[in-house]
Scaffold this motif. Structure first.
Motif, mmCIF file in Angstrom:
data_model
loop_
_atom_site.group_PDB
_atom_site.id
_atom_site.type_symbol
_atom_site.label_atom_id
_atom_site.label_comp_id
_atom_site.label_asym_id
_atom_site.label_seq_id
_atom_site.Cartn_x
_atom_site.Cartn_y
_atom_site.Cartn_z
ATOM 1 N N THR A 103 0.818 -1.223 0.000
ATOM 2 C CA THR A 103 0.000 0.000 0.000
ATOM 3 C C THR A 103 0.845 1.264 0.000
ATOM 4 N N GLY A 104 2.082 1.147 -0.348
ATOM 5 C CA GLY A 104 2.968 2.300 -0.429
ATOM 6 C C GLY A 104 4.402 1.824 -0.483
ATOM 7 N N HIS A 105 5.277 2.662 -1.017
ATOM 8 C CA HIS A 105 6.681 2.292 -1.130
ATOM 9 C C HIS A 105 7.455 2.714 0.107
ATOM 10 N N HIS A 106 8.386 1.854 0.519
ATOM 11 C CA HIS A 106 9.241 2.153 1.657
ATOM 12 C C HIS A 106 10.402 3.047 1.211
ATOM 13 N N SER A 107 11.169 3.515 2.161
ATOM 14 C CA SER A 107 12.301 4.370 1.821
ATOM 15 C C SER A 107 13.443 3.583 1.198
ATOM 16 N N SER A 108 13.343 2.265 1.210
ATOM 17 C CA SER A 108 14.349 1.414 0.587
ATOM 18 C C SER A 108 13.672 0.401 -0.323
ATOM 19 N N LYS A 109 14.151 0.308 -1.556
ATOM 20 C CA LYS A 109 13.615 -0.689 -2.484
ATOM 21 C C LYS A 109 13.837 -2.096 -1.955
ATOM 22 N N ALA A 141 16.115 8.665 -0.957
ATOM 23 C CA ALA A 141 15.963 8.222 0.430
ATOM 24 C C ALA A 141 17.044 7.205 0.800
ATOM 25 N N GLU A 142 17.332 6.293 -0.113
ATOM 26 C CA GLU A 142 18.375 5.297 0.152
ATOM 27 C C GLU A 142 19.735 5.967 0.311
ATOM 28 N N GLY A 143 20.018 6.975 -0.524
ATOM 29 C CA GLY A 143 21.277 7.691 -0.404
ATOM 30 C C GLY A 143 21.395 8.436 0.913
#
Length: 772
Positions: A516-522, A585-587
């Motif tokens: 239901t949404g993307h996290h800050s890390s793939k 976000a990952e960076g």
């Protein structure tokens, strides 16, 4: 469209390297008959003989693989696949292996741990929680026993004697926090017989990305009781009367809040007309106000924490579960407890601390396994000097990963999610829904119930039932709503744990995963997707997202695109920009990890020096020898009154007390330094470099000052009944100790919070200048 890049990625990145052990496994297959004919006792003796086997390494590995495969089939009814044996061998070589969900990492890890043990090494199998540690130790116990390897486990409820017994085994299972807390407690011991852990050798980390990356910055704390400070009820009541927009404002990223001028005047009036920014008179009040304001405006119940059984319990941001024993720094923790009107938890001085990363780096040999290692390859290499080996699945993955679906608003997305689930549920296909937080899981479950879809909710409020709920998520018609990557370490079998409905579920397309949404890390998204499509089973996944999601608004604000009547966005550009937001976000997370480690690395080095000094004092007569050299007259006087053994005992206790006392004071100095070091940037100095310079300067005299204090104490002690009364000389341990984890403060240091408040005060006027 079916997407499965694993095979191609393996061929391009690791396929050639994984062939390193193919001949070993082929030869082991040819040797299988010899071991199959052995009795259990003969098999055990053959395994034990590997320890002193003079043959070359490759020949020993062949026998180990053949032994391990035969022993696993006999002991636990599982015949290892070639990929599991390959994974075990790569772990024994000191790498992190990537194996898909359902590929049998637990058995591969047990084989690797056995291999180390049969080489004469001791192994700590590091898990993410107590449940998995105990489950895996007991599950794989018969395998270890058949191979002649002793195994044990530790958990939060284990007694000191149980821990000591577990650590005496060749292989020990435990959560990363329990291993860390045992190290901290051992560093407080004053008698060698109290120690439980022993020397460290090999760490084999299960769910390596979760432990080594997501939890790496988390400091583990050993605290001791001190007098508690004043309660925060008053400031909480004052802040509760402030109105958002008028008295305080939250920044667009939702990571900062500051008082407006109207808010400042309201607070000053509530405190009797004080000057809130008079640092000498009201500095503590300003800090309390900022903490209470952050607790009220930025920390959300059922998102960042839950309230259960009269306690505030944090939610682990990376897993969506209750973070047991975890808390914020004392001031912020107390502010949230006052906000929720629950009893304040104990606060005290920090006796010792170690970060998870610092703890893991103590091990001479490190290896691990996870289903999502490649996305974390940079962190493994940079922080642990670990390489990653991706392994192909035993059976090709045929999961259908559908393109992401984007919507203009969160409401549009939620309506689409419910409609999609209702449609799929009508077919009987099992569905696993991954949400971003507790509140969202509850809202979605309520909407599904209204739509006539019965579901099971798994979130931080009922994490004790996690394994049971997740294991049943593959049943016909099951709908499971979960926070984040619930159930890591627990397999979702199609048709349920017993597989009775397997064929029916396969005919429906297997497990369907909905995000239901993307996290800050793939990587975390991939972990959720990976719950489906295990061992060649069919499965599918799809993610729904909106332009109002935090990931989008924080990193690509203003993103828009044309949409349908139901709010679904049709432009492919949005998906590209959303992926860019995730990379940003990952960076940022990687940069934060790197910066945090730069601060912690020196502290870990200093800890090592103090521990080495403590070990000398604990295990030798160094303390009494130093007393003799530093104060010969005092030594002679005490020697005439007490036995040599008693004098050595008292000297050891005094020296250890002073080392510990000075280390506690040093930790407090570094904590204060960390809070203020950012001012150095105003003088064009690099804060990290300045922190290191000051920390080294503060540490250099620590040992000598502790020794001087110890000598002074020994010269002032009194003797009663042939015993040296060290307690009367002020040598005492804390009346109570406890352990917990402290999260990185998400809002910056106290200084940064106060500086932001001052900027808002002096940074120019606006409509907020109106009187309250």
């Amino acid at each position: 469209m079916t997407k499965n890049n694993r095979l191609g990625r393996w061929l391009s990145n690791g396929g050639i390297r994984t062939g390193r052990y193919s001949r070993v496994i082929q030869r082991a297959g040819r040797e299988a008959e010899r071991f199959r004919e052995m009795t259990d006792a003969e098999l055990t003796r053959a395994a034990e003989s590997l320890l002193g086997d003079p043959r070359r390494e490759r020949d020993r590995l062949v026998d180990f693989v053949a032994l391990g495969r035969e022993a696993a089939e006999r002991a636990v009814g599982l015949r290892p696949f070639d990929v599991q044996l390959t994974g075990a061998l790569w772990m024994m070589a000191g790498t992190v292996v990537e194996m898909d969900t359902g590929e049998g990492k637990t058995l591969a890890g047990a084989l690797a741990a056995s291999g180390f043990a049969l080489r004469g090494r001791s192994v700590h199998v590091v898990s993410v929680n107590d449940y998995l540690a105990r489950r895996d130790a007991e599950w794989m116990g018969p395998l270890y026993e058949l191979l002649g390897v002793s195994v044990g486990w530790i958990g939060a409820e284990s007694t000191p004697d149980e821990r000591r017994e577990a650590y005496s085994r060749r292989v020990v299972y435990g959560s990363v926090s329990e291993f860390g807390f045992d190290v901290l407690r051992d560093n407080l011991c004053t008698d060698p017989d109290e120690l439980v852990t022993g020397d460290v050798d090999v760490a084999l980390v299960d769910e390596a990305d979760s432990v080594l990356v997501d939890e790496a910055r988390v400091p583990l704390i050993l605290a001791g009781s001190v007098e508690t400070g004043t309660a925060l009820e008053r400031v909480t009541e004052v802040v509760s009367r402030l109105r958002p927009g008028r008295h305080y404002r939250v920044d667009e990223a939702g990571r900062d809040v500051h008082l407006t001028r109207a808010g400042e005047r309201a607070v000053e009036k509530a405190y009797g007309g004080i000057d809130l920014y008079d640092a000498d008179q009201n500095g503590a009040v300003l800090t309390e106000v900022n903490l209470a304001l952050h607790a009220r405006a930025l920390l959300r119940r059922d998102v960042d924490y839950i309230v259960r059984d009269g306690r505030v319990e944090l939610v682990d941001a990376s897993r969506g579960r209750v973070a047991k024993l975890q808390r914020w720094p004392d001031g912020l923790q107390a502010a949230v407890e006052a906000k929720e009107a629950v009893a304040a938890t104990d606060s005290g001085e920090v006796l010792d601390t170690v970060s998870v990363q610092g703890l893991i780096q103590r091990y001479p040999m490190l290896c691990g396994m996870t289903g999502t290692a490649m996305p974390a390859e940079e962190q493994f290499r940079r922080f642990y000097n670990l390489s990653v080996v991706p392994l192909p699945p035993n059976r090709p993955c045929v999961r259908d990963d559908e393109p992401d679906r984007f919507y203009q608003t969160a409401e549009d997305r939620d309506e689409a999610v419910v409609a999609h689930i209702v449609e799929r549920h009508e077919t009987g296909q099992p569905i696993l829904i991954g949400t971003l937080d507790v509140a969202e899981s509850q809202r979605l479950a309520d909407r599904l119930t209204e739509a006539g879809v019965g579901c099971v909710v798994l979130n931080a409020k009922n994490d004790a039932d996690e394994a049971k709920v997740i294991a049943s998520a593959g049943r016909l018609g099951a709908v499971t709503v979960s926070t984040q990557i619930a159930g890591r370490g627990t397999d979702i079998r199609l048709g349920g744990p017993d597989g009775t409905e397997h064929d029916e579920v396969v005919a429906l397309g297997g497990l369907h995963v909905v995000g239901t949404g993307h996290h800050s890390s793939k990587r975390v998204d991939d972990q959720l997707r990976g719950r489906a499509g295990r061992q060649g089973d069919p499965g599918s996944s799809v993610f729904f997202a909106s332009l109002e999601d935090d990931l989008i608004t924080r990193h690509v604000p203003g993103l828009s695109g044309p949409g349908d009547l139901d709010g679904r966005i049709t432009s492919p550009r949005v998906a590209v920009r959303a992926a860019h937001a995730q990379r940003i976000a990952e960076g940022l997370n990687l940069d934060q990890h790197s910066l945090t480690w730069q601060y912690h690395r020196l502290l870990e080095h200093q800890r090592t020096l103090v521990v080495e000094e403590r070990d000398r004092l604990l295990h030798t007569d160094a303390a009494v020898d130093r007393f003799r050299e530093a104060a010969p007259d005092g030594f002679e006087e005490l020697s005439a009154q007490v036995s040599e053994t008693e004098l050595a005992r008292a000297a050891r206790l005094v020296w250890l007390h002073q080392i510990d006392r000075h280390w506690v004071d040093h930790l407090a100095v570094l904590a204060d330094l960390r809070e203020t070091i950012h001012l150095r940037v105003l003088g064009r100095q690099r804060p990290v470099d300045e922190f290191h310079r000051e920390a080294i300067r503060a540490f250099q005299p620590l040992i000598s000052r502790a020794e001087a204090a110890a000598v002074e104490t020994m010269e002032s002690v009194t003797v009663r009944d042939d015993r040296i009364d060290v307690a009367a000389a002020g040598v005492a341990r804390p009346s109570a100790t406890w352990t917990y984890l402290v999260t990185d403060n998400p809002f910056g240091t106290a200084l940064e919070r106060d500086m932001r408040g001052m900027r808002s005060r002096f940074g120019g006027g606006n409509a907020d200048d109106a009187d309250d």
